[in-house]
Design an enzyme around this catalytic site. Sequence first.
Site, PDB file in Angstrom:
ATOM      1  N   SER A 173     -95.330  85.038  86.361  1.00 39.59           N
ATOM      2  CA  SER A 173     -94.089  85.809  86.402  1.00 39.59           C
ATOM      3  C   SER A 173     -92.933  85.107  87.099  1.00 39.59           C
ATOM      4  CB  SER A 173     -94.342  87.161  87.063  1.00 39.59           C
ATOM      5  OG  SER A 173     -94.946  86.985  88.334  1.00 39.59           O
TER       6      SER A 173
ATOM      7  N   SER B 179     -84.263  92.751  97.952  1.00 37.33           N
ATOM      8  CA  SER B 179     -84.168  91.502  98.708  1.00 37.33           C
ATOM      9  C   SER B 179     -84.916  90.408  97.967  1.00 37.33           C
ATOM     10  CB  SER B 179     -84.745  91.694 100.113  1.00 37.33           C
ATOM     11  OG  SER B 179     -86.058  92.186 100.019  1.00 37.33           O
TER      12      SER B 179
ATOM     13  N   LYS C  85     -87.279  88.263  85.841  1.00 37.23           N
ATOM     14  CA  LYS C  85     -86.335  89.347  86.160  1.00 37.23           C
ATOM     15  C   LYS C  85     -84.981  89.222  85.471  1.00 37.23           C
ATOM     16  CE  LYS C  85     -88.539  91.809  89.441  1.00 37.23           C
ATOM     17  NZ  LYS C  85     -88.642  93.288  89.458  1.00 37.23           N
TER      18      LYS C  85
ATOM     19  N   GLY D  98    -102.428  96.224  97.783  1.00 37.91           N
ATOM     20  CA  GLY D  98    -101.434  97.164  97.256  1.00 37.91           C
ATOM     21  C   GLY D  98    -101.872  97.701  95.903  1.00 37.91           C
TER      22      GLY D  98
ATOM     23  N   ASP E 270    -101.858 100.580  94.475  1.00 38.47           N
ATOM     24  CA  ASP E 270    -101.349 101.905  94.103  1.00 38.47           C
ATOM     25  C   ASP E 270    -101.373 102.118  92.597  1.00 38.47           C
ATOM     26  OD1 ASP E 270     -99.060  99.891  94.429  1.00 38.47           O
ATOM     27  OD2 ASP E 270     -98.159 101.433  93.165  1.00 38.47           O
TER      28      ASP E 270
END
Lengths: 324, 324
Positions: B305, B79, B54, B209, B211
């Site tokens: 990651s 968060s 990140k 998840g 999606d």
Amino acid sequence: MLQLPTYDDVSAAARRLHGLAHRTPVLRSATADRLLKAQVFFKCENLQRMGAFKFRGAFNALSQFTSEQRKAGVITFSSGNHAQAIALAARLLGIPATILMPLDAPQAKMEATRGYGGEVITFDRYTQDREALARQLLSDRGLTLIPPYDHPHVIAGQGTAAMELLEDTGPLDVMFVPLGGGGLLSGSALAVRALAPQCKLYGVEPEAGDDGQQSLRKGEIVHIPTPSTLADGAQTQHLGEYTFGVIRRDVQDIVTATDAQLVDAMRFFAERMKLVVEPTGCLGFAAACHAGLPLEGKRVGVMLSGGNVDLARFAQLIGSQGWA
Amino acid sequence: MLQLPTYDDVSAAARRLHGLAHRTPVLRSATADRLLKAQVFFKCENLQRMGAFKFRGAFNALSQFTSEQRKAGVITFSSGNHAQAIALAARLLGIPATILMPLDAPQAKMEATRGYGGEVITFDRYTQDREALARQLLSDRGLTLIPPYDHPHVIAGQGTAAMELLEDTGPLDVMFVPLGGGGLLSGSALAVRALAPQCKLYGVEPEAGDDGQQSLRKGEIVHIPTPSTLADGAQTQHLGEYTFGVIRRDVQDIVTATDAQLVDAMRFFAERMKLVVEPTGCLGFAAACHAGLPLEGKRVGVMLSGGNVDLARFAQLIGSQGWA
């Protein structure tokens, strides 16, 4: 008079290991820099093949076998990283490997050694004499013994880790290296002497097993009972003739770290650097943090010697409380 | 019509990040090669600054602020790792950073964000509207919002990790990249498209998840409720406009991994590779092992990651039983 290994031997070992050992990364941590008010460079031998620097020395020794020696095979006794290192190096070179291990050695270590293709011969350490058993196998089978540290080819191989560190970072002011039998420390000393002669090299022992420090003070090899410490890779009872010869000449000093300091360092590596480091591998950083040496503003090398710690044990040690 | 970022943007991001982000190592594992009957290359963004990729996107975005934007400051809501990334990048650039976090966010994450110099503003997620609060701060203080993934500069920054991987390894046949909101995956896609167009790129989501997979099948962004999964970095409810635009064009497919597979992979990394990898960071290797894709004889890239997992939680997960 022993013929001590030299930097040329380290350099030759590096050529033999090229493409076979990992060139492990040198990692930084802004937190470590802040803690020590220094620039800290971690040489990550926990990321080496089989999880420790030991592969370097084992491969360097085995790759110099004559064809007769190769055919007959290698023997060693070890219940630790050296056993796996010999087994792996022997497999890569097509050399039969025999490893003497006590019957009550951890099952996981026996399996890892067998997994690398080594023949494990167990003995009862309470009723059988390991040395006699090894001598018998040596003569029966014509095997060559490669001991875990006191051998010029082993020392030269281990020295390639510090050589790579110095190649990557340029000169350092201080370097901390874990100390058990002294293979890694004496090899590092050869590299430091040649590549960064101003660098102060410190060996770091577990406090409970300070035979190296005693030996340096006394000017001769001191033997101690097997020390009780978390640092199972540094539970040796004495230095070797070759390793002591180099260490007394080239090492600045030998300092110690407590088991509690090792666990703190282990948590630091897991939490801040995302690395699994075995207790012995934590000796260098523990000493950098706690031995009271002047490091402010210095360029400091720290050797992380290995990462082979039982996962359940590791979880238990790091899980007990957060690193503060 | 959105203007999607391009490889030139990734390349420009790499220049901005040079010397500021770590060039993280690409590690190998003989065991992983044997398991997958392939050559596997692990890009270790768990060893990146602040413990995750990140930092790349955050710094790339903030370094393009105008002097007015720099003076006023940046705001984000997160968060997780993006909060720390923004706080750290802002500190390096001398930009004030405001991070909106729910009152009940983990104390450790708030402290880490504050530790990097970010101003944490808490809100009650049950009674206050995060978006409204952010809008108010934006207009009151003239702040610039940098969202966690759906921003061209963020995407371009994240793409530098895959770029480095391909630079280090040469062309790969397959690459696995964790998928949450799609910043890392879409950035990787830009690098793969330019540097290794034959490489099949797979995004990997937690099974709970999926999606992204649904969105790819349906041809439009599918929204789901916050999924319950160990992979807290991939608990996003939907892809973004930019990320989906790149993903639907350049990604081969999206596959999933179960939480149990993530824990297995986490144990593998700790035991065999001596690395701490957070559950989200394990998605790529879990899919490589279990998604049934043909990898035999292939050159396979796996993106790790991040490594930001609470130490007690990590100990609990890896300590429960050995990796088999």
